[in-house]
Design an enzyme around this catalytic site. Structure first.
Site, short mmCIF file in Angstrom:
data_model
loop_
_atom_site.label_atom_id
_atom_site.label_comp_id
_atom_site.label_asym_id
_atom_site.label_seq_id
_atom_site.Cartn_x
_atom_site.Cartn_y
_atom_site.Cartn_z
N ILE A 18 67.95 -18.29 61.15
CA ILE A 18 68.56 -17.20 62.14
C ILE A 18 68.16 -15.91 61.44
O ILE A 18 68.04 -15.01 62.01
CB ILE A 18 69.78 -17.49 62.55
CG1 ILE A 18 70.02 -16.44 63.86
CG2 ILE A 18 70.80 -17.22 61.62
CD1 ILE A 18 71.12 -16.86 64.72
N ALA A 19 68.22 -15.79 60.01
CA ALA A 19 68.21 -14.56 59.26
C ALA A 19 66.65 -14.35 59.20
O ALA A 19 66.64 -13.08 59.29
CB ALA A 19 68.66 -15.02 57.74
N SER A 39 71.75 -14.22 48.81
CA SER A 39 71.98 -15.74 48.87
C SER A 39 72.66 -16.28 47.72
O SER A 39 72.80 -15.58 46.47
CB SER A 39 70.64 -16.48 49.00
OG SER A 39 70.94 -17.55 48.80
N ARG A 40 73.37 -17.23 47.94
CA ARG A 40 73.97 -17.83 46.62
C ARG A 40 73.20 -18.34 45.66
O ARG A 40 73.48 -18.87 44.49
CB ARG A 40 75.22 -18.76 47.28
CG ARG A 40 76.51 -18.37 47.97
CD ARG A 40 77.14 -19.57 48.63
NE ARG A 40 76.38 -20.07 49.64
CZ ARG A 40 77.12 -21.19 50.61
NH1 ARG A 40 78.11 -21.38 50.06
NH2 ARG A 40 76.29 -21.60 51.23
N HIS A 82 81.69 -16.96 57.49
CA HIS A 82 81.80 -15.79 58.11
C HIS A 82 82.87 -14.86 57.59
O HIS A 82 82.85 -13.99 57.21
CB HIS A 82 81.77 -15.84 59.72
CG HIS A 82 80.53 -16.23 60.25
ND1 HIS A 82 80.31 -16.27 61.68
CD2 HIS A 82 79.27 -16.39 59.89
CE1 HIS A 82 79.07 -16.72 61.81
NE2 HIS A 82 78.32 -16.65 60.89
N LYS A 100 77.61 -15.42 65.54
CA LYS A 100 78.54 -15.90 66.61
C LYS A 100 78.52 -17.47 65.88
O LYS A 100 77.40 -17.72 65.52
CB LYS A 100 78.35 -15.65 67.80
CG LYS A 100 77.09 -16.32 68.40
CD LYS A 100 76.61 -15.62 69.45
CE LYS A 100 75.38 -14.70 69.39
NZ LYS A 100 74.34 -15.17 68.65
N ARG A 170 77.81 -31.83 62.94
CA ARG A 170 78.71 -32.89 63.00
C ARG A 170 79.84 -32.83 61.68
O ARG A 170 80.55 -33.91 61.46
CB ARG A 170 78.05 -34.40 62.86
CG ARG A 170 77.24 -34.58 64.11
CD ARG A 170 76.63 -35.92 64.12
NE ARG A 170 77.38 -36.98 63.77
CZ ARG A 170 77.05 -38.64 63.85
NH1 ARG A 170 75.60 -38.53 64.09
NH2 ARG A 170 77.81 -39.14 63.72
N ASP A 181 79.28 -23.69 68.03
CA ASP A 181 77.69 -23.33 68.21
C ASP A 181 77.15 -22.86 69.59
O ASP A 181 76.22 -22.03 69.64
CB ASP A 181 77.07 -24.56 67.38
CG ASP A 181 76.00 -24.01 66.55
OD1 ASP A 181 74.96 -24.17 67.19
OD2 ASP A 181 76.20 -23.71 65.33
#
Length: 336
Positions: A18-19, A39-40, A82, A100, A170, A181
């Protein structure tokens, strides 16, 4: 003070699909630059930067948040992160567009909203549906009384997925389940039209991990309106929606949250189709450019909240999602 020509410089927080989609959507907008990604893992940030021709790659969220060349950060992590990611950026003085579902629960959402308001910083949920040109026209049609008073909304969103137990959808620790989601879309759609409900009922089937994979929701309003909503990752649907009013109805055959058309039905009239092409020159029904353009409009105008995606509306949706989770028995680690 408004500055309608200022170049807006974006930072992208996270490097998933999505990024990437959002980064590419920004390239279709004028006076826009993507200047940094964080990013981490520095390797992931560098690979993303190279792939999307971004000047700077940061190996932590904090480094991105501290980048003074960034005007606004797009938070594209899973929603379980988030609160931490958006909060870090706000603490560093950055405007934020946060994906979202906004957070895991309404308490976390309230913390972010209070932080942004206290600091006088822009914050918006990335509910692209609210910024979509055809949904904006829908609101005008309803406000004009074309179908009378809205008495009912039905909407569903789902797909058939054979997801392994380790999949994030899950995993309770990642805010898994269909509700946050997928269910955020029909709930947000209903509340866009009717506001926060007065009564909430829900049922769900839970996975062995304890998250919902098939959920039904009924919302009620004291004025008599009712919404019937659904979300699932066990069966495909075309994301249909119907809005019923005292003088007619509006139907979305598919993709209600990113539509290319809707049809107005009224007694004594031929069905009237309203097309995306009727209201915008942008032919792509699913583009993220509309929400990005609204963020940049707000920043140039000196606005800290969007009238299209108001923070009070985001908080109201999160309260409804909390109530549904309570009724279906889904909990997340560390979240009340």
């Amino acid at each position: 003070m408004s500055d309608g020509t200022r170049v807006i410089r974006w930072g992208i927080l996270a490097t998933g699909g999505i990024a990437a989609e959002f980064t590419e959507a920004l390239r279709g907008l004028p006076d826009t630059e993507v200047v940094a990604v964080g990013s981490r893992h520095i390797e992931s940030a560098k690979a993303f930067a190279e792939r999307h021709d971004i000047a700077r790659a940061h190996g932590s969220w904090a480094e991105l948040a501290a980048d003074d060349e960034v005007d606004v950060v797009y938070v594209a992590t899973p929603h379980s992160a988030h609160r931490a990611a958006a909060g870090l950026c706000l603490e560093a003085g950055r405007a934020v567009l946060c994906e979202k579902a906004f957070t895991l629960d309404s308490r976390q959402a309230r913390e972010l909203v209070d932080l942004a308001r206290d600091r006088g910083l822009f914050l918006m949920e990335a509910m692209w549906t609210y910024c979509h040109p055809l949904i904006r026209r829908l609101r005008e049609v309803i406000a004009d009384g074309v179908i009378g008073e809205v008495r009912g909304v039905s909407a569903a969103f789902g797909f058939a997925g054979d997801l392994p137990p380790e999949h994030r959808l899950r995993d309770p620790a990642q805010g898994g389940g269909a509700l946050l989601d997928l269910g955020v879309y029909p709930v947000s759609f209903a509340q866009l039209l009717l506001g926060e409900p007065d009564a909430i009922r829900a049922w769900a089937h839970l996975t062995p991990e304890g998250v919902d994979d098939n959920t039904g929701i009924v919302l009620g309003w004291d004025g008599g309106a009712v919404a019937t909503l659904g979300c699932t990752f066990t069966a495909d649907n075309d994301a249909p929606a119907t809005i019923t009013g005292t003088r007619g109805r509006i139907e979305f055959a598919d993709g209600f949250f990113y539509p290319d058309r809707f049809v107005i039905h009224r007694p004594g009239h031929e069905p009237q189709s309203v097309l995306l092409a009727d209201v915008t020159d942008d032919p792509e029904r699913g583009t993220m450019r509309h929400e990005a353009a609204e963020v940049m409009r707000c920043l140039r105008a000196g606005e800290t909240e969007s009238p299209l995606v108001p923070l009070d509306g985001t908080l109201a949706v999160m309260r409804t999602l909390d109530a549904v989770r309570e009724r279906i028995g889904v909990t997340y680690p560390g979240v009340a």
